[in-house]
Design an enzyme around this catalytic site. Structure first.
Site, mmCIF file in Angstrom:
data_model
loop_
_atom_site.group_PDB
_atom_site.id
_atom_site.type_symbol
_atom_site.label_atom_id
_atom_site.label_comp_id
_atom_site.label_asym_id
_atom_site.label_seq_id
_atom_site.Cartn_x
_atom_site.Cartn_y
_atom_site.Cartn_z
ATOM 1 N N PHE A 1 0.794 -1.214 0.000
ATOM 2 C CA PHE A 1 0.000 0.000 0.000
ATOM 3 C C PHE A 1 0.831 1.271 0.000
ATOM 4 O O PHE A 1 0.296 2.352 0.091
ATOM 5 C CB PHE A 1 -0.940 0.015 1.191
ATOM 6 C CG PHE A 1 -2.006 -1.017 1.064
ATOM 7 C CD1 PHE A 1 -2.832 -1.019 -0.038
ATOM 8 C CD2 PHE A 1 -2.164 -1.994 2.019
ATOM 9 C CE1 PHE A 1 -3.822 -1.968 -0.174
ATOM 10 C CE2 PHE A 1 -3.145 -2.946 1.887
ATOM 11 C CZ PHE A 1 -3.972 -2.946 0.787
ATOM 12 N N ASP A 43 10.959 -3.557 16.383
ATOM 13 C CA ASP A 43 11.828 -3.959 15.283
ATOM 14 C C ASP A 43 13.156 -3.226 15.364
ATOM 15 O O ASP A 43 13.649 -2.694 14.382
ATOM 16 C CB ASP A 43 11.128 -3.683 13.946
ATOM 17 C CG ASP A 43 11.830 -4.371 12.793
ATOM 18 O OD1 ASP A 43 12.667 -5.256 13.050
ATOM 19 O OD2 ASP A 43 11.548 -4.006 11.643
#
Ligand SMILES: *[C@@H]1O[C@H](CO)[C@@H](O)[C@H](O)[C@H]1NC(C)=O
Ligand SMILES: *[C@@H]1O[C@H](CO)[C@@H](O)[C@H](O)[C@H]1NC(C)=O
Ligand SMILES: *[C@@H]1O[C@H](CO)[C@@H](O)[C@H](O)[C@H]1NC(C)=O
Length: 833
Positions: free
Chosen positions: A550, A688
């Site tokens: 996206f 992360d």
């Protein structure tokens, strides 16, 4: 905790059910009887083919063909496996004979046959036939067979460059070929000229081992049965050094002679009752590729074709470009041969795998592998002997599944994330580069699969590991060229970042800050966003940094940004009035969910203000596509930066090699801990943290960002659970992997791994010797805490006190891990001001 234990069990089952078809087939343990071993010749009775068993010292200790072997000879050892077998690995050894032997084969070839009549030569994916063999009389050397061999008979042919005597002992690894497919025939694959792609894309079947004549393939097997499925984008490939489109066999509708379908014929070993056929097919509709619209299959039980086909129409899908398995029900009809017509739904049709399920082999391959994994040396030589074991295993598995399903149902409302990470099929990625640290050897001893020394050896090639050997480009042999561009060579095998779930889970391009408890984002409006609107036309595109389904990340020049932001906004000093920025952009056609996540990310980002966290500079949200503009750092990310450098020494000075000093490394560690300390103080969980997500400027200031996920370069650092999520498992704490629990304490764990990366100068992926499945298994060991978990080794550069700190970050108990504040305080004194 009970849930977790089951969780671990389930993991193990998933792992066993996955593509681990690497079981020893019975040379060493005698399941292959002597009468199934033959040879073109033997030197003496005591060096006959029955002595060609790996690790066996019987007879004179190996099979040796008669006389001196000349380069032109083709002497062979033949093994009859009694059934069609999928062979994935081949191990060889020389004649040791308790120290007396001195013969071994330095190279060999493999021929194979499915029926004992027609023999074919094995070739690797690049067409090379000769495999490397032994270098001494006792070591076992194993070769991965890529592509795998599907055959009943195998001949090993020693190859020599000079006249010499050779002797061999061997083992074969694989699993039964339950499909029973002997051959398929199809029109040859075609070439595609894609607009905007300079090279011609060859959609041929490059490993087909049958006849290729008059634009038709017949009588063989090839890429459709090699166990490798293609990626969503057929231009992206999973294999090394091959061409675009390699994974797929593809046909175009408009070539003359097509009637709007592709006809394929499948021949089987015996009469089978077919329940279904699975066709792995590409669906890149944007490039004119779709799955087939319908298929009709005719059945040939004996001599003639039955007139009535089974027909099946698929549901076409113009929304999701993912490659997929299409399952075609075959009504349990019996046949020895099938002929199927696949009708085009678009200009192109591309398949990467076809498999068949037939009633007679209803024993799930999982239980079979389960049993052989649990008892690898169960030496029953007949199939009947296995039946009780098989039934036992089946019952166990069914019970296990029932329990698990029950638990999952129960879990569904409690822990969505658990379910997300659990019910997934494991995608096998190749192991990373290797290393001989003793920590690593331990894991292999846990897993029966690795109790076989051949496999172990294969995993642990001799290479000297020292600080110098980690020099860029040095040390490793050709297939392991992961040295300087750490994960690039796996790039092709790694999952592609383009999945709906990820976006939902991780934001548009991999933002990891969605689960911020302090901010409840229900209705987002423009006024929630504190960053200023920047005129879009002043963003000048330079380069694409990454993309997701996206969105995309662009490197842009922002004209007049310093003026726009006004005085006092610290920007990297640039000549003139333009500044390099990273622009995350949401595609105009993104779902409203993705849009909302994007705005959420902007909102979160706009509240962060720390010298070691990347800053949101401005946004373009008044019109589509939505953009957020963040700082960009000219030294790129820390992973790249370190990987291209050596530790400072007189040598690097003399040769002008780019280098960093130990105190630079410590300074980096302090900055990261400082940035994380800030995030932790806001209760932000990054999820992360890794060197790939730390950006650097010219003065080696570090800013933590989250671009990693969107950058294809690092995709091998992430583990894809099919269709679900992409997870950086090598950086994740055990509780994040097993329970989906992400906290500041799991960020601390990731910080430990990040430190480790820094002190190995990013020359290696964490746990590079372990496959993704083994990393997951290892987190089970952390949970069980019986001392069998393996830790990352101490990097040679790393001061011992620092390694202790890392080890504390990897404490099993969350409370034993240091806080970022503590880490910062502990690290800071190391830096000499
Ligand atoms: C398939 O195409 C590639 C690339 O054009 C070519 O190198 C290879 O020889 C072809 N293989 C076969 C079997 O036709
Ligand atoms: C494929 O080609 C046939 C004949 O050339 C044509 O009738 C048919 O409409 C085409 N199908 C598609 C999906 O383009
Ligand atoms: C199933 O297997 C049995 C032997 O295991 C064989 O006798 C029988 O013909 C097979 N049936 C079919 C339909 O394949």
């Amino acid at each position: 905790e009970r849930v977790t234990e089951l969780n671990v069990l389930k993991r193990v089952c998933v792992i066993l059910c996955s593509e681990h078809c690497r079981y020893a087939l019975g040379m060493e343990d005698g399941r292959i009887p002597n009468e199934d071993l033959t040879a073109s010749s033997r030197w003496y009775e005591t060096t006959g083919p029955q002595y060609a068993r790996l690790n066996s010292e019987d007879g004179d200790g190996a099979w040796c063909p008669e006389g001196q072997l000349e380069p032109s000879d083709s002497q062979y050892l033949q093994i009859d496996l009694r059934r069609l077998t999928f062979l994935t690995l081949f191990g060889t050894q020389g004649r040791y004979a308790r120290g007396l032997g001195k013969e071994f084969a330095t190279h060999y070839r493999l021929n194979y046959s499915r029926d004992g009549q027609l023999w074919k030569s094995w070739k690797n994916r690049l067409g090379k036939e000769v495999l490397d063999g032994n270098k001494d009389t006792y070591g076992i050397f194993s070769n991965d067979l890529k592509p795998p061999i599907i055959a009943r008979f195998v001949r090993v042919i020693p190859v020599t460059r000079l006249s010499s005597t050779v002797c061999m002992r061997v083992e074969l690894y694989g699993c039964p070929w339950d499909d029973g497919l002997l051959s398929y025939s199809a029109p040859e694959g075609q070439l595609m000229m894609a607009p905007g792609n300079p090279s011609v894309i060859s959609l041929n079947d490059s490993t087909y081992d049958g006849v290729h004549e008059k634009r038709k393939l017949s009588g063989g097997l090839g890429q459709l049965t090699d166990g490798v499925t293609g990626r969503d984008d057929f231009l992206a490939i999973r294999q090394y050094n091959v061409w675009q489109g390699y994974d797929y066999l593809g046909w175009r509708n408009d070539t003359q002679g097509t009637q709007g379908y592709v006809e394929m014929e499948f021949v089987f070993d015996r009469l089978r009752n077919f329940t279904s056929m699975k066709v792995h097919s590409n669906n890149m509709y944007t490039r004119g590729v779709k799955i087939f619209s319908s298929v009709s299959c005719w059945f040939k039980p004996s001599l003639s074709w039955e007139p009535e086909p089974v027909s099946f129409s698929t549901i076409l899908d113009d929304r999701n470009p993912s490659a997929r398995y299409v399952t075609v029900p075959l009504s349990r009809r019996a046949a020895r041969s099938l002929r199927c017509r696949f009708y085009y739904a678009d200009v192109w049709m591309m398949f990467s795998e076809i498999s068949f399920q037939s009633g007679n082999d209803s024993k799930p391959s999982c239980s079979l592998r389960f049993s052989s994994a649990a008892a690898p040396s169960a030496s029953s030589s007949s199939d009947e002997g296995n039946t009780p074991i098989l039934i036992g295993c089946l019952v166990t598995i069914i019970l296990l599944l029932v329990i698990i399903i029950f638990l999952i149902l129960w879990c569904q409302c409690v822990c969505k994330v658990l379910e997300k990470t659990l019910f997934a099929h494991v995608v096998r990625l190749p192991p990373g580069p290797t290393n001989t640290d003793p920590h690593y050897e331990r894991v292999f001893l846990l897993d029966p699969q690795y109790q076989n020394p051949a496999v172990l050896r294969n995993k642990l090639p001799e290479l000297s590991q020292s600080a110098e050997a980690s020099a860029c480009g040095g040390g490793y042999a050709e297939p392991d060229v992961t040295q300087c561009t750490p994960h690039q060579s796996f790039n092709n095998n790694a999952p592609h970042y383009a999945e709906t779930d990820i976006v939902r889970l991780q934001g548009v391009t991999g933002s990891n800050m969605y689960a911020v408890p302090a901010l409840t984002v229900d209705s987002l409006t423009r006024k929630d966003i504190s960053a200023a609107e920047f005129p879009r036309h002043q963003l000048i595109f330079r380069e694409k940094l990454g993309e997701g389904q996206f969105g995309e990340v662009h490197l842009c020049e922002a004209e007049g940004l310093p003026e726009f932001l006004g005085e006092g906004s610290p920007l990297p000093d640039r000549d003139g009035h333009s500044v390099l920025v990273a622009v995350k952009q949401l595609r105009a056609d993104a779902t409203s969910q993705a849009r909302n996540d994007f705005l959420k990310e902007i909102k979160i980002m706009s509240r962060l203000d720390d010298p070691n966290i990347i800053r949101l500079l401005c946004v373009c949200v008044s019109s589509d596509p939505l953009c957020m503009v963040t700082e960009y750092m000219e030294n790129g990310d820390l992973n790249m930066f370190l990987c291209q450098r050596e530790i400072e020494s007189t040598l690097t000075h003399a040769n002008n090699i780019p280098s960093v000093s130990l105190s630079d490394l410590l300074h980096m560690a302090v900055q990261i801990s400082s940035g994380m300390k800030y995030l932790a103080s806001l209760n932000f969980v990054h999820r992360d943290l890794a060197t790939r997500n730390c950006l650097l400027d010219r003065r080696l200031t570090i800013k933590i960002a989250d671009f990693g996920m969107s950058r294809n370069l690092y995709s091998s650092d992430y583990y894809r659970i099919q269709g679900r999520a992409v997870l950086p498992i090598r950086w994740m704490a055990w509780e994040s992997i097993l329970l989906g629990k992400f906290t500041t304490a799991s960020d601390v764990w990731a910080f430990g791994v990040t430190l480790w990366e820094i002190f190995t100068l990013c020359k290696e992926q964490p746990y590079s010797l372990l496959s993704d499945e083994q990393v997951i298994e290892n987190s089970g060991e952390f949970f069980r805490n019986q001392g069998r978990q393996i830790f990352l080794y101490a990097p040679p550069l790393c001061p011992p006190s620092l390694f202790e700190l890392m080890m504390r970050c990897w404490s099993r108990n969350i409370t034993d891990r240091p806080t970022f504040e503590g880490l910062y305080q502990a690290l800071r004194p190391h830096v000499n001001q």
